[in-house]
Motif scaffolding. Structure first.
Motif, PDB file in Angstrom:
ATOM      1  N   VAL A  88       0.818  -1.226   0.000  1.00  0.00           N
ATOM      2  CA  VAL A  88       0.000   0.000   0.000  1.00  0.00           C
ATOM      3  C   VAL A  88       0.848   1.270   0.000  1.00  0.00           C
ATOM      4  O   VAL A  88       0.317   2.376  -0.038  1.00  0.00           O
ATOM      5  N   VAL A  89       2.173   1.112   0.043  1.00  0.00           N
ATOM      6  CA  VAL A  89       3.046   2.283   0.208  1.00  0.00           C
ATOM      7  C   VAL A  89       2.920   3.246  -0.977  1.00  0.00           C
ATOM      8  O   VAL A  89       2.753   4.455  -0.803  1.00  0.00           O
ATOM      9  N   GLU A  90       2.961   2.718  -2.185  1.00  0.00           N
ATOM     10  CA  GLU A  90       2.947   3.594  -3.362  1.00  0.00           C
ATOM     11  C   GLU A  90       1.674   4.446  -3.394  1.00  0.00           C
ATOM     12  O   GLU A  90       1.721   5.660  -3.604  1.00  0.00           O
ATOM     13  N   GLN A  91       0.529   3.794  -3.158  1.00  0.00           N
ATOM     14  CA  GLN A  91      -0.733   4.547  -3.212  1.00  0.00           C
ATOM     15  C   GLN A  91      -0.797   5.565  -2.070  1.00  0.00           C
ATOM     16  O   GLN A  91      -1.266   6.696  -2.249  1.00  0.00           O
ATOM     17  N   ALA A  92      -0.301   5.172  -0.899  1.00  0.00           N
ATOM     18  CA  ALA A  92      -0.331   6.099   0.251  1.00  0.00           C
ATOM     19  C   ALA A  92       0.517   7.342  -0.044  1.00  0.00           C
ATOM     20  O   ALA A  92       0.107   8.471   0.262  1.00  0.00           O
ATOM     21  N   LEU A  93       1.669   7.152  -0.661  1.00  0.00           N
ATOM     22  CA  LEU A  93       2.538   8.308  -0.961  1.00  0.00           C
ATOM     23  C   LEU A  93       1.928   9.177  -2.061  1.00  0.00           C
ATOM     24  O   LEU A  93       2.020  10.411  -2.026  1.00  0.00           O
ATOM     25  N   ARG A 117      -0.151  20.047 -19.511  1.00  0.00           N
ATOM     26  CA  ARG A 117      -1.138  20.679 -18.635  1.00  0.00           C
ATOM     27  C   ARG A 117      -0.759  20.341 -17.192  1.00  0.00           C
ATOM     28  O   ARG A 117      -0.352  19.217 -16.900  1.00  0.00           O
ATOM     29  N   ASN A 118      -0.863  21.345 -16.319  1.00  0.00           N
ATOM     30  CA  ASN A 118      -0.538  21.107 -14.919  1.00  0.00           C
ATOM     31  C   ASN A 118      -1.560  20.137 -14.332  1.00  0.00           C
ATOM     32  O   ASN A 118      -2.770  20.322 -14.501  1.00  0.00           O
ATOM     33  N   THR A 119      -1.073  19.104 -13.630  1.00  0.00           N
ATOM     34  CA  THR A 119      -2.003  18.100 -13.095  1.00  0.00           C
ATOM     35  C   THR A 119      -2.770  18.633 -11.892  1.00  0.00           C
ATOM     36  O   THR A 119      -3.775  18.061 -11.494  1.00  0.00           O
ATOM     37  N   GLY A 120      -2.252  19.691 -11.278  1.00  0.00           N
ATOM     38  CA  GLY A 120      -2.996  20.357 -10.211  1.00  0.00           C
ATOM     39  C   GLY A 120      -2.743  19.836  -8.811  1.00  0.00           C
ATOM     40  O   GLY A 120      -3.024  20.529  -7.831  1.00  0.00           O
ATOM     41  N   ASP A 121      -2.233  18.605  -8.675  1.00  0.00           N
ATOM     42  CA  ASP A 121      -2.057  18.094  -7.303  1.00  0.00           C
ATOM     43  C   ASP A 121      -0.676  17.461  -7.088  1.00  0.00           C
ATOM     44  O   ASP A 121      -0.467  16.709  -6.141  1.00  0.00           O
ATOM     45  N   ASN A 122       0.257  17.776  -7.989  1.00  0.00           N
ATOM     46  CA  ASN A 122       1.638  17.274  -7.871  1.00  0.00           C
ATOM     47  C   ASN A 122       1.773  15.768  -8.004  1.00  0.00           C
ATOM     48  O   ASN A 122       2.804  15.193  -7.627  1.00  0.00           O
ATOM     49  N   THR A 123       0.721  15.113  -8.535  1.00  0.00           N
ATOM     50  CA  THR A 123       0.897  13.730  -8.959  1.00  0.00           C
ATOM     51  C   THR A 123       0.843  13.740 -10.482  1.00  0.00           C
ATOM     52  O   THR A 123       0.269  14.651 -11.092  1.00  0.00           O
ATOM     53  N   GLY A 124       1.465  12.755 -11.104  1.00  0.00           N
ATOM     54  CA  GLY A 124       1.483  12.696 -12.561  1.00  0.00           C
ATOM     55  C   GLY A 124       2.199  11.436 -12.989  1.00  0.00           C
ATOM     56  O   GLY A 124       2.393  10.511 -12.185  1.00  0.00           O
ATOM     57  N   GLU A 125       2.626  11.427 -14.234  1.00  0.00           N
ATOM     58  CA  GLU A 125       3.299  10.233 -14.741  1.00  0.00           C
ATOM     59  C   GLU A 125       4.571   9.973 -13.918  1.00  0.00           C
ATOM     60  O   GLU A 125       5.454  10.823 -13.840  1.00  0.00           O
ATOM     61  N   ARG A 126       4.626   8.836 -13.268  1.00  0.00           N
ATOM     62  CA  ARG A 126       5.764   8.452 -12.406  1.00  0.00           C
ATOM     63  C   ARG A 126       6.087   9.518 -11.358  1.00  0.00           C
ATOM     64  O   ARG A 126       7.239   9.704 -10.971  1.00  0.00           O
ATOM     65  N   MET A 127       5.087  10.239 -10.940  1.00  0.00           N
ATOM     66  CA  MET A 127       5.297  11.289  -9.948  1.00  0.00           C
ATOM     67  C   MET A 127       4.233  11.178  -8.882  1.00  0.00           C
ATOM     68  O   MET A 127       3.050  11.104  -9.250  1.00  0.00           O
ATOM     69  N   PRO A 128       4.492  11.139  -7.591  1.00  0.00           N
ATOM     70  CA  PRO A 128       5.823  11.317  -7.033  1.00  0.00           C
ATOM     71  C   PRO A 128       6.788  10.204  -7.481  1.00  0.00           C
ATOM     72  O   PRO A 128       6.385   9.100  -7.786  1.00  0.00           O
ATOM     73  N   TRP A 129       8.060  10.568  -7.454  1.00  0.00           N
ATOM     74  CA  TRP A 129       9.124   9.656  -7.886  1.00  0.00           C
ATOM     75  C   TRP A 129       9.494   8.736  -6.720  1.00  0.00           C
ATOM     76  O   TRP A 129       9.752   9.210  -5.615  1.00  0.00           O
TER      77      TRP A 129
END
Ligand code: SF4
Length: 299
Positions: A88-93, A117-129
């Motif tokens: 569950v770590v990846e989803q929690a982060l 386009r800004n994703t708006g919540d700092n999550t995105g493709e492979r992000m957070p890293w």
């Protein structure tokens, strides 16, 4: 605790931890900045450091991030092979990053390449890293959370030399990186140097190097000596805080290394800025946790 409960608890703790880490510098960095201020002699440098400390105090007083660029979130993890909630770590982060963007708040910095386009919540493709290391036999999960600002990312570089270039090529490369774009990263810097066999392993090692707590050294005596010599040399460049003339362009130089190929010498350089927002938190197998980077804080 089932996995759903564990994910919810870890998300909640990490959201609060990110909020704190965006506003308060780790104790070792804060103390090192005081040392750097003492090493400066010019009035202008003293003014810049006083402004840094004033800014850091105001961030806590006003409950705001201590730099407008809260970066992209990177998590470097040492996960015990016996840690029960790895699933569950990846989803929690991911969820903690999105929530913290609004509750801290963090600047919305994250743009997917092909959508622009800004994703708006700092999550995105492979992000957070996410970067995982597995620790055999341990049941703990240590997370190093790092806010990678744009100015600190700019000077990053890696290159592969041939043995005929010699180890001196490493030194020149580090000096060129710091003297070139290093001032974009709001000195005094923590300079991470990775020595490896190809470009990507040198780059990853340079990142791991600057995440290390201040006051730690490369385990090999020659590696430690290289750190000390590079630090002494860089601090003779005549660059101080904010790239203005001074005595301390760097708080520290950290070197991490791996073995190299007989035919290659690879070096990576990564720098962290004065606002080095990186926090260490360790979860135990019941999800109780310890915070290493800040003394006496509660989430
Ligand atoms: S280099 Fe660091 S302190 Fe300077 S603007 Fe970027 S994140 Fe902020």
């Amino acid at each position: 605790m089932n996995h759903q409960q564990a994910q919810s608890k870890m998300t909640d703790v990490m959201e609060k931890f990110l909020n704190l880490s965006s506003k308060k510098l780790p104790d070792d960095v804060y103390d090192k900045l005081k040392e750097c201020r003492d090493a400066e002699t010019s009035e202008m440098q003293k003014v810049i450091y006083d402004t840094y400390f004033d800014n850091l105090n105001k961030a806590l007083e006003l409950d705001r991030p201590c730099c407008q660029d809260t970066g992209l979130l990177h998590f470097y993890m040492k996960c015990g092979s016996e840690f029960p909630y790895m699933a569950v770590v990846e989803q929690a982060l991911h969820d903690a990053t999105a929530k913290s963007t609004y509750s801290a708040p963090l600047r919305q910095n994250t743009v997917n390449y092909f959508e622009e386009r800004n994703t708006g919540d700092n999550t995105g493709e492979r992000m957070p890293w996410l970067h995982w290391d597995i620790v055999p036999g341990s049941s703990d999960l240590e997370i190093c959370a790092y806010f990678a600002g744009g100015g600190c990312c700019l000077p990053g570089c890696a290159r592969v030399f041939t043995p005929s270039d010699g180890y001196a090529a490493i030194i020149k490369y580090v000096f060129d990186a710091v003297a070139g774009l290093g001032i974009n990263a709001c000195p005094p810097l923590i300079v991470g140097v990775g020595l490896g066999h190809n470009m990507e392993n040198a780059a990853v090692l340079s990142k791991m190097a600057y995440l290390r707590p201040l006051g730690t050294h490369h385990p090999h005596p020659k590696g430690k000596k290289l750190e000390q010599d590079l630090l002494a040399g860089l601090n003779k460049l005549g660059i101080g805080a904010q790239g203005i003339p001074g005595n301390r362009v760097a708080m520290a130089v950290h070197v991490e290394s791996s073995a190299r190929h007989t035919a290659t010498i690879a070096v990576g350089v990564n720098v962290a800025c004065y606002a080095h927002r990186r926090g260490f938190i360790t979860f135990h197998n019941d999800l109780s946790y310890d915070i290493k980077s800040f003394k006496g804080v509660t989430l």
